[in-house]
Design an enzyme around this catalytic site. Sequence first.
Site, PDB file in Angstrom:
ATOM      1  N   GLY A  45       0.827  -1.199   0.000  1.00  0.00           N
ATOM      2  CA  GLY A  45       0.000   0.000   0.000  1.00  0.00           C
ATOM      3  C   GLY A  45       0.866   1.256   0.000  1.00  0.00           C
ATOM      4  O   GLY A  45       1.498   1.571  -0.997  1.00  0.00           O
ATOM      5  N   SER A 112       6.450  -4.901  -1.436  1.00  0.00           N
ATOM      6  CA  SER A 112       6.246  -3.512  -1.827  1.00  0.00           C
ATOM      7  C   SER A 112       6.360  -2.618  -0.585  1.00  0.00           C
ATOM      8  O   SER A 112       7.394  -2.656   0.091  1.00  0.00           O
ATOM      9  CB  SER A 112       4.897  -3.381  -2.540  1.00  0.00           C
ATOM     10  OG  SER A 112       4.796  -2.154  -3.210  1.00  0.00           O
ATOM     11  N   TRP A 113       5.333  -1.834  -0.236  1.00  0.00           N
ATOM     12  CA  TRP A 113       5.398  -1.058   0.999  1.00  0.00           C
ATOM     13  C   TRP A 113       5.625  -1.971   2.201  1.00  0.00           C
ATOM     14  O   TRP A 113       6.311  -1.594   3.153  1.00  0.00           O
ATOM     15  CB  TRP A 113       4.125  -0.245   1.191  1.00  0.00           C
ATOM     16  CG  TRP A 113       3.865   0.143   2.618  1.00  0.00           C
ATOM     17  CD1 TRP A 113       2.880  -0.339   3.440  1.00  0.00           C
ATOM     18  CD2 TRP A 113       4.626   1.067   3.415  1.00  0.00           C
ATOM     19  NE1 TRP A 113       2.981   0.229   4.702  1.00  0.00           N
ATOM     20  CE2 TRP A 113       4.038   1.100   4.710  1.00  0.00           C
ATOM     21  CE3 TRP A 113       5.742   1.859   3.171  1.00  0.00           C
ATOM     22  CZ2 TRP A 113       4.527   1.895   5.739  1.00  0.00           C
ATOM     23  CZ3 TRP A 113       6.238   2.657   4.195  1.00  0.00           C
ATOM     24  CH2 TRP A 113       5.632   2.675   5.463  1.00  0.00           C
ATOM     25  N   ASP A 275       9.659  -5.049 -13.018  1.00  0.00           N
ATOM     26  CA  ASP A 275       8.754  -4.357 -12.103  1.00  0.00           C
ATOM     27  C   ASP A 275       8.764  -2.873 -12.464  1.00  0.00           C
ATOM     28  O   ASP A 275       9.790  -2.203 -12.359  1.00  0.00           O
ATOM     29  CB  ASP A 275       9.205  -4.572 -10.653  1.00  0.00           C
ATOM     30  CG  ASP A 275       8.188  -4.088  -9.637  1.00  0.00           C
ATOM     31  OD1 ASP A 275       7.484  -3.109  -9.924  1.00  0.00           O
ATOM     32  OD2 ASP A 275       8.104  -4.697  -8.558  1.00  0.00           O
TER      33      ASP A 275
END
Length: 333
Positions: A45, A112-113, A275
Amino acid sequence: MLPTGLYPESPPWRTHALEVPHGHVLHVEEGGNPEGICAVVLHGGPGSGSSPLLRRFFDPARYRVISIDQRGAGRSQPRGATAHNRTADLLDDLHRVREQLGVPRWLVVGGSWGATLALAHAAFEPQAVAALLLRAVFLPNAEEIGAFFQDSAGRAPAAWARFASVAPAGERGDMLGFLARGLQQVPADGDAALPRQLALAWWRWEQSLARGADAATSEPPTAEPDRNTLDALVDRYRVQSHYLLHRCWLDSPPLLDRLAALPRVPTLLLHSRDDRICPPRCAQAVQDRMAHSQLQWVDGAGHDPAHPAMASAMVAALDGYARHGHFGNAPAP
């Protein structure tokens, strides 16, 4: 195991509503084997919330998997709230969850986050971290955040033009600021048309990048979110824009400069070379600062955790850690 390589989906065996300061209530789930290796899963997120998919990387016979919806995210309450919601609050919350569940140390898994938060957590409480498995790590600096919203790399010009068209021409040079202001609005008449419009545009742009260079096209995905999903996306992107506007409060000092404080525990970074949301240079920069870590490239997965190549790499890494206590090359400490 299923043909996809993921473990079968199974419901959590215990769920918690953990009250933390300033009126937030965290949704926490425990799955797998109560006597297994303890692992915490940190979702992306910010603001996305946990997903059953993230538990399916783990062998439920060998792992006790703790999934936490961070402040304002998923089934934590109040959903979409940005007050008293900063990275420092999330780090304090991780400490509280460990104390509540009686966990002295855990394997920290994030994407990710979630990978970024895992690094911050390891620097904040190194004694709590047994190992780190980081997928598609994100660096919350001005360069990376700006590149996502302005598409300075020209990754998908047609898709970005559609994304930018949601903003007046004079505000397209600051898409993040424009989106953040619109998503924070709570109309007095209850009309959520603008926040929904902004969330849908952000979601379409994100989807156009997440699928990887091979799968990406100039057309948006065909399966559009329904009204309930769109309202959840408004809350998700409200939290995310709040964090990104402040570079996740990890720029003073920069996250890379904090990595010297990390414990020398088994650490594996998995990253796809294509990515386009968290570019490969992010993973390489982290690995360069952590001589004890390993970096494994996964081809063709984009930013998609469910891509067969990435899912297989995650499962293999976790199976290996369960057997040996490390991720392949270095002996367990």
